[in-house]
Design a protein around this motif. Sequence first.
Motif, PDB file in Angstrom:
ATOM      1  N   ILE A   1       1.823   6.790  -6.736  1.00 44.58           N
ATOM      2  CA  ILE A   1       0.721   7.659  -7.173  1.00 44.58           C
ATOM      3  C   ILE A   1       1.084   9.122  -6.965  1.00 44.58           C
ATOM      4  O   ILE A   1       0.915   9.960  -7.860  1.00 44.58           O
ATOM      5  CB  ILE A   1      -0.578   7.303  -6.422  1.00 44.58           C
ATOM      6  N   ALA A   2       1.641   9.421  -5.779  1.00 46.18           N
ATOM      7  CA  ALA A   2       1.988  10.808  -5.470  1.00 46.18           C
ATOM      8  C   ALA A   2       3.030  11.338  -6.447  1.00 46.18           C
ATOM      9  O   ALA A   2       2.918  12.460  -6.947  1.00 46.18           O
ATOM     10  CB  ALA A   2       2.492  10.912  -4.035  1.00 46.18           C
ATOM     11  N   LEU A   3       4.043  10.505  -6.740  1.00 47.31           N
ATOM     12  CA  LEU A   3       5.095  10.944  -7.656  1.00 47.31           C
ATOM     13  C   LEU A   3       4.549  11.112  -9.079  1.00 47.31           C
ATOM     14  O   LEU A   3       4.904  12.052  -9.779  1.00 47.31           O
ATOM     15  CB  LEU A   3       6.265   9.953  -7.640  1.00 47.31           C
TER      16      LEU A   3
ATOM     17  N   ASN B   1       0.828  -1.199   0.000  1.00 48.50           N
ATOM     18  CA  ASN B   1       0.000   0.000   0.000  1.00 48.50           C
ATOM     19  C   ASN B   1       0.867   1.255   0.000  1.00 48.50           C
ATOM     20  O   ASN B   1       0.601   2.220  -0.715  1.00 48.50           O
ATOM     21  CB  ASN B   1      -0.860  -0.042   1.269  1.00 48.50           C
ATOM     22  N   LYS B   2       1.921   1.222   0.812  1.00 49.65           N
ATOM     23  CA  LYS B   2       2.831   2.363   0.917  1.00 49.65           C
ATOM     24  C   LYS B   2       3.494   2.630  -0.428  1.00 49.65           C
ATOM     25  O   LYS B   2       3.524   3.768  -0.886  1.00 49.65           O
ATOM     26  CB  LYS B   2       3.884   2.069   1.991  1.00 49.65           C
ATOM     27  N   GLN B   3       3.977   1.545  -1.040  1.00 49.17           N
ATOM     28  CA  GLN B   3       4.642   1.709  -2.338  1.00 49.17           C
ATOM     29  C   GLN B   3       3.696   2.304  -3.369  1.00 49.17           C
ATOM     30  O   GLN B   3       4.069   3.205  -4.125  1.00 49.17           O
ATOM     31  CB  GLN B   3       5.149   0.362  -2.844  1.00 49.17           C
TER      32      GLN B   3
ATOM     33  N   ALA C   1       1.009   4.166  -2.838  1.00 45.58           N
ATOM     34  CA  ALA C   1       0.707   5.564  -2.513  1.00 45.58           C
ATOM     35  C   ALA C   1       1.846   6.465  -2.971  1.00 45.58           C
ATOM     36  O   ALA C   1       1.621   7.542  -3.541  1.00 45.58           O
ATOM     37  CB  ALA C   1       0.467   5.715  -1.018  1.00 45.58           C
ATOM     38  N   GLN C   2       3.081   6.015  -2.738  1.00 48.04           N
ATOM     39  CA  GLN C   2       4.228   6.835  -3.137  1.00 48.04           C
ATOM     40  C   GLN C   2       4.299   6.979  -4.651  1.00 48.04           C
ATOM     41  O   GLN C   2       4.530   8.080  -5.165  1.00 48.04           O
ATOM     42  CB  GLN C   2       5.513   6.205  -2.599  1.00 48.04           C
TER      43      GLN C   2
ATOM     44  N   LYS D   1       1.385  11.790  -9.869  1.00 46.53           N
ATOM     45  CA  LYS D   1       0.523  12.978  -9.868  1.00 46.53           C
ATOM     46  C   LYS D   1       1.357  14.236 -10.052  1.00 46.53           C
ATOM     47  O   LYS D   1       0.988  15.147 -10.793  1.00 46.53           O
ATOM     48  CB  LYS D   1      -0.245  13.069  -8.528  1.00 46.53           C
ATOM     49  N   ASN D   2       2.505  14.255  -9.356  1.00 43.86           N
ATOM     50  CA  ASN D   2       3.398  15.401  -9.474  1.00 43.86           C
ATOM     51  C   ASN D   2       3.911  15.548 -10.905  1.00 43.86           C
ATOM     52  O   ASN D   2       3.948  16.642 -11.457  1.00 43.86           O
ATOM     53  CB  ASN D   2       4.559  15.235  -8.483  1.00 43.86           C
TER      54      ASN D   2
END
Lengths: 258, 115
Positions: B102-104, B95-97, B99-100, B106-107
């Motif tokens: 996705i965030a990167l 899950n953590k991987q 989320a990270q 999105k950026n």
Amino acid sequence: MTDSSSINLKQSTTVVTEGVYRIAAIVPAFNEEEAITSVVNDINQLAAEKKLLIDVIVVNDCSKDSTSEVISNINCIAINLPINLGIGGAVQTGFKYALENGYDFAIQIDGDGQHPASEIPKIINAAVNGNLDVVIGSRFITKEGFQSSAFRRIGISYFKWLNHLLVGTVIFDSTSGFRLINRKVLTIVSEYYPDEYPEPEAIIVYSLNNFKIGEVSVSMKDRQGGVSSIGTFASVYYMLKVTLAIIFTFIRMKFKRI
Amino acid sequence: MVKIQIIAILVSLLFLLYIVRLIIRGKLREEYSIVWIVCTIILILFSLWRDGLELIADFVGVYEAPNLVFTGAIFAILIYLLHLSIVVSKLHSQNKQLAQEIALLKNKISEKSKV
């Protein structure tokens, strides 16, 4: 080792390497709408004054307040996590970004304003002049500025003792989040970085990877807004969790090397 | 057949039916259902064959046959809980991987759309 190197570094106040190294300033932020703007602006101002190539990367750890709007309107690279990962996961996201985008150094700066931007050159100098892989900004080498609570200080000296016992490095302020790592370390921490309360555990990871760690004395301020990630009641849990994590990380990495 | 036997068998069968329904509807993955199906079958087996329990208890040296049931059940539950903790830990890191990532991403997308 750390003791002597930190003294040497204080004396060698050579010029900060202007515009040679690309530096990622990673600012993890969770509900920091009040403090984050000044933190980011301070870093940008410093970068402009000293002609440093610093990009501010704010990692918003799914804040419930307006942090995401605030950071989209200031001069920084905004990374918004879709779910709350905790400080370690947020910082690691920044590390991954820094690694992917070819930065030479990543410096972690708290989003609550505890870490003054004016101390950044000191930390970068220490890494460059001392040829260090990891530089930790420490409150305790010389006692100046904000010193935090008595209970926290007891915890910190406990971790100092535990670190010394396991890996032999003496780090005075192992809970300090004000630290710089180079690209070599980035490749390791983007693969593995602890989730909760990562700072003391990360030192074990660095030591067991044979990275050169140094500490420089910095002054810190009391937080300017928001609440600490460690409440009073969570302190006992904090000590337990970090102790377990440190011991298991130690065992895991020792076995991997054999 | 004693009343309690009939009740036990009925409840076990209902439980089995419910598990099968969950699997069919896709709410329970097969790999996690195995342990439940096996446990239910054991329950049914011993509801039918009451002497069997006494026999096994006698064999391993347990004086009271029901104690064997409790010991066995608690042990099985502990193992299964540990298994679930392992699954949760694995999901946590995956899950953590995600989320990270996705965030990167999105950026990256927002940087592209700015240009």
